[in-house]
Design a protein around this motif. Structure first.
Motif, PDB file in Angstrom:
ATOM      1  N   UNK A  62       0.809  -1.219   0.000  1.00  0.00           N
ATOM      2  CA  UNK A  62       0.000   0.000   0.000  1.00  0.00           C
ATOM      3  C   UNK A  62       0.845   1.273   0.000  1.00  0.00           C
ATOM      4  N   UNK A  63       1.977   1.235   0.657  1.00  0.00           N
ATOM      5  CA  UNK A  63       2.780   2.444   0.807  1.00  0.00           C
ATOM      6  C   UNK A  63       3.946   2.517  -0.175  1.00  0.00           C
ATOM      7  N   UNK A  64       4.048   1.537  -1.087  1.00  0.00           N
ATOM      8  CA  UNK A  64       5.093   1.568  -2.099  1.00  0.00           C
ATOM      9  C   UNK A  64       6.493   1.394  -1.554  1.00  0.00           C
ATOM     10  N   UNK A  65       6.624   0.673  -0.454  1.00  0.00           N
ATOM     11  CA  UNK A  65       7.935   0.504   0.174  1.00  0.00           C
ATOM     12  C   UNK A  65       8.735  -0.659  -0.402  1.00  0.00           C
ATOM     13  N   UNK A  66       8.084  -1.600  -1.053  1.00  0.00           N
ATOM     14  CA  UNK A  66       8.786  -2.785  -1.559  1.00  0.00           C
ATOM     15  C   UNK A  66       9.509  -2.507  -2.871  1.00  0.00           C
ATOM     16  N   UNK A  67       9.139  -1.466  -3.566  1.00  0.00           N
ATOM     17  CA  UNK A  67       9.802  -1.079  -4.821  1.00  0.00           C
ATOM     18  C   UNK A  67       9.884  -2.227  -5.813  1.00  0.00           C
ATOM     19  N   UNK A  68       8.814  -3.022  -5.911  1.00  0.00           N
ATOM     20  CA  UNK A  68       8.762  -4.095  -6.898  1.00  0.00           C
ATOM     21  C   UNK A  68       9.548  -5.343  -6.549  1.00  0.00           C
ATOM     22  N   UNK A  69      10.067  -5.438  -5.339  1.00  0.00           N
ATOM     23  CA  UNK A  69      10.849  -6.606  -4.930  1.00  0.00           C
ATOM     24  C   UNK A  69       9.924  -7.808  -4.773  1.00  0.00           C
ATOM     25  N   UNK A  70      10.318  -8.936  -5.338  1.00  0.00           N
ATOM     26  CA  UNK A  70       9.560 -10.175  -5.182  1.00  0.00           C
ATOM     27  C   UNK A  70      10.075 -10.873  -3.930  1.00  0.00           C
ATOM     28  N   UNK A  71       9.324 -10.791  -2.841  1.00  0.00           N
ATOM     29  CA  UNK A  71       9.735 -11.385  -1.576  1.00  0.00           C
ATOM     30  C   UNK A  71       9.632 -12.889  -1.533  1.00  0.00           C
TER      31      UNK A  71
END
Length: 113
Positions: A62-71
């Protein structure tokens, strides 16, 4: 406790595990009125069982903190994990809203593995 540093240990007084060993896979279904039990039928792992993708359904960014990282790791890594997990016993279970009954059932099931 300093502001912003609270975690599981502070909140619940327990340390996080650094490793674990899987003895079986459980595929639970929740039915509020159910008595905990094993369910007949086969169930195997599917791609949807892995939390992967740039925005995972269950934990949207929701906050765009992952920056597209596939966890969820790479496709080959997930395939390797799935191959290892496929060798374990698989159980479908139904659990109800009675926490004590669920705990007793899961303890008995885990003791039989």
């Amino acid at each position: 406790m300093r502001r912003g540093t609270a975690g599981i240990t502070d909140w619940f007084g327990m340390k996080l595990a650094t490793s674990g060993r899987a003895a079986a896979l459980l595929f639970p279904r929740i039915d509020p009125t159910a008595t905990p039990a094993l369910i007949d039928g086969e169930r195997t792992l599917h791609d949807a069982d892995f939390m992967s993708g740039a925005t995972e359904d269950r934990y949207p960014d929701h906050f765009g903190l992952a920056h597209g990282i596939d966890g969820g790791g790479s496709d080959p890594a997930r395939a390797d994990v799935a191959d290892h997990l496929a060798t374990l016993p698989h159980h479908q279970v139904v659990l109800g809203h009675d926490v004590s009954a669920n705990a007793g059932f899961l303890t008995k099931l885990s003791d039989s593995l």
